[in-house]
Design an enzyme around this catalytic site. Structure first.
Site, PDB file in Angstrom:
ATOM      1  N   GLY A  25      11.205   0.013  -1.973  1.00  0.00           N
ATOM      2  CA  GLY A  25      10.564   1.318  -1.333  1.00  0.00           C
ATOM      3  C   GLY A  25       9.110   1.092  -1.363  1.00  0.00           C
ATOM      4  O   GLY A  25       8.608   0.636  -1.432  1.00  0.00           O
ATOM      5  N   SER A  26       9.564   1.283   0.163  1.00  0.00           N
ATOM      6  CA  SER A  26       7.250   0.764   0.901  1.00  0.00           C
ATOM      7  C   SER A  26       7.086   2.227   1.781  1.00  0.00           C
ATOM      8  O   SER A  26       7.934   3.023   2.142  1.00  0.00           O
ATOM      9  CB  SER A  26       7.843  -0.018   0.855  1.00  0.00           C
TER      10      SER A  26
END
Length: 227
Positions: A189-190
């Site tokens: 996740g980013s």
């Protein structure tokens, strides 16, 4: 199953993911030996790891002068913001489009529009939730300054998130990339931030779903009707 149906579900995997799929697969085999239900859980995890590192082909718009999303995900922020100092884009606010990637999105990053990479700047930082505004300042990040043919410049910033622990950027300063060309990847996740050139209006809204390399986010010529 026909070739067209197979291609719908089976996507190419980025080479970066091979070792992670191999590790997950080995764990799944061990879990099958220990207890079969655990093995099926491990197999599911292996499939998810493969899915995370998928790298499908994308079709770029044929219209000249547009910018496309650098990442799959959701537009989480849309506002003027001062770009990171290391990009060398000045201290005046630029319109920023932030695309948040969940752990279910494809995480291969693509260049919004053709240009020459002037700066690649990595900065260590925290691992806050990438959807937060302060993640732009506090989180680990890697920024690119890109020069257009007409001399205008824009910024693209890879930001690590709560789960992400490594940012990859294989493009170097001086490289010329085309629209939608792959330049990096973030594990898990980013977020990706795009700082638009002065006077360029975004053509997206908060909450809109983005497809990397395909969804138009802005028009550099001012001729595309607002979304």
């Amino acid at each position: 199953m026909s070739v067209s149906m197979l291609s719908t579900f089976v996507k190419p995997m980025h080479p970066e993911g091979r070792k992670f799929v191999a590790i997950a697969g080995a764990i799944a085999l061990v879990l099958f030996v220990i207890w079969e239900p655990l093995g099926w859980i491990g197999l599911g995890l292996t499939v998810w790891v493969y899915y995370f590192f998928r790298d499908p082909e994308r079709v770029q718009p044929t219209r000249p002068g547009v910018m496309v999303s650098p990442a799959d995900g959701i537009v989480s922020l849309l506002e003027p913001a001062v770009p990171p100092a290391e990009l060398g884009l000045g201290t005046e606010p630029m319109m920023r489009i932030s695309v948040f990637m969940s752990v279910f999105n494809c995480h291969v990053n693509r260049l919004p529009t053709a240009g020459t990479i002037e700066t690649v700047a990595y900065r260590k930082g925290k691992f806050l939730n990438a959807s937060l505004d302060k993640a732009s300042e506090d989180n680990e990040r890697n920024g690119l300054t890109v020069v257009l043919e007409d001399g205008r410049r824009y910024g693209v910033v890879q930001i690590a998130g709560l789960v992400a622990r490594r940012i990859l950027c294989w493009s170097k300063e001086g490289h010329h990339l085309t629209m939608g060309e792959r330049f990096g990847l973030i594990r898990f996740g980013s977020r990706l931030d795009v700082y638009l050139p002065e006077g360029v209006t975004p053509l997206v809204r908060i909450g809109q779903t983005m497809v990397a390399g395909e969804t138009v986010i802005a028009d550099l010529t001012g001729t595309v009707a607002e979304a």
